[in-house]
Enzyme design. Structure first.
Site, mmCIF file in Angstrom:
data_model
loop_
_atom_site.group_PDB
_atom_site.id
_atom_site.type_symbol
_atom_site.label_atom_id
_atom_site.label_comp_id
_atom_site.label_asym_id
_atom_site.label_seq_id
_atom_site.Cartn_x
_atom_site.Cartn_y
_atom_site.Cartn_z
ATOM 1 N N LYS A 222 0.831 -1.198 0.000
ATOM 2 C CA LYS A 222 0.000 0.000 0.000
ATOM 3 C C LYS A 222 0.873 1.259 0.000
ATOM 4 O O LYS A 222 2.055 1.239 0.354
ATOM 5 C CB LYS A 222 -0.929 -0.003 1.225
ATOM 6 N N ARG A 256 -4.298 -10.164 3.882
ATOM 7 C CA ARG A 256 -4.409 -10.177 2.416
ATOM 8 C C ARG A 256 -3.095 -9.635 1.850
ATOM 9 O O ARG A 256 -2.792 -8.449 1.992
ATOM 10 C CB ARG A 256 -5.587 -9.312 1.982
#
Length: 292
Positions: A222, A256
């Site tokens: 991210k 995840r």
């Protein structure tokens, strides 16, 4: 916290589940279309299972802004992958990453066991579809619909706001007939949040874990990892694993992640440190003639 998800049993008091990412998109955030072709997507999912992933998450539309994708096109992207993986590996959990009820319905019929909804049940029909299928749902915090430009992120207290949103959406799901033991929550790192918000969520993640439902985190590669470490997307593995580990220590039990092999090792080590898993072998300094 025992859960049967698909055909797998999980004890989230004693284990962390690893969810692999399968993007059937030409413009995905991280892999930039590497698994857009059907055969590549299926191959990637099956390889993840071979490496030890408990779960694969199949998505046909990225969360971020980009060109419109019709409902039928999204179905055409995800359903063949789900059907192929179900036929080949019926023991792995399959989720569909979608915010559309029609896509969720088709995916569940094809073999998915979970709807991973990054809109937090924004589609008014979504909860009913999940309830009718007796499926699991991941309720994720985000602000407004995906795929559109939004104002700069602002929260008075991001953790309190995320927690309140998740509690309200959980209540909404239960009112629509989704059993509480079918609900998973995700604070939505980076989804309509800036790096300071995502770091604050990570520091105070135990407040989200206190909701008492299985907690999923999606921190892999991210932007908050990239901005914290000053690394481009291709060089964020170490930072991603550090963020993931911090989340597990704070109560996350589903992660995840993109790099399954590295994730498995980091998760197993973290489980061992927490006393959730015994080492696979005990040899060091255990033999009376061991040389130091």
């Amino acid at each position: 916290m025992n859960r049967r998800i698909g055909r797998r049993d999980f004890d989230f008091d004693r284990q962390v589940a690893v969810m692999a990412v399968v993007n059937r998109t030409p413009d995905s955030f991280f892999d930039r279309g590497a698994t857009f072709a059907l055969d590549r997507a299926v191959e990637h999912a099956l390889r993840a299972a071979e490496l030890g992933a408990d779960w694969v998450d199949v998505g046909g539309v990225p969360f971020g802004r980009g060109p419109a994708v019709s409902t039928q096109e999204e179905i055409d992207r995800v359903v063949p992958v789900i059907a192929a993986v179900t036929a080949a590996r019926d023991a792995i959990v399959i989720s569909v990453d979608t915010n559309r009820a029609a896509v969720a319905r088709a995916a569940l019929a094809a073999g998915a066991a979970v709807v991973n909804d990054t809109s937090g049940l924004g589609d008014p029909e979504m909860a009913a579809v999940i309830a009718a299928a007796d499926a699991h749902v991941v309720i994720t915090h985000s602000v407004g619909p995906p795929r559109v430009e939004k104002a700069a992120a602002h929260f008075d207290d991001v953790v309190s706001d995320v927690r309140a949103f998740l509690l309200e959406r959980v209540a909404h799901a239960e009112a629509a007939g989704v059993a509480r033991d079918r609900i998973i929550v995700d604070p939505g790192h980076d989804l309509d949040k800036n790096t300071l918000h995502s770091l604050e969520l990570t520091r105070r993640l135990s407040e989200i874990a206190a909701i008492g439902l299985p907690l999923l985190v999606a921190v892999s590669n991210k932007d908050f990892v990239g901005e914290a470490t000053d690394r481009p997307r291709a060089e964020r593995l170490a930072g991603s694993l550090a963020a993931m580990t911090a989340c597990i220590l704070a109560g996350a039990r589903i992660v995840r992640m993109h790099d399954v092999a590295a994730t498995i090792d980091a998760v197993r080590m973290t489980e061992a440190i927490l006393g959730l898993r015994v080492p696979t072998r005990l040899e060091h300094n255990t033999h009376p003639t061991h040389n130091v």
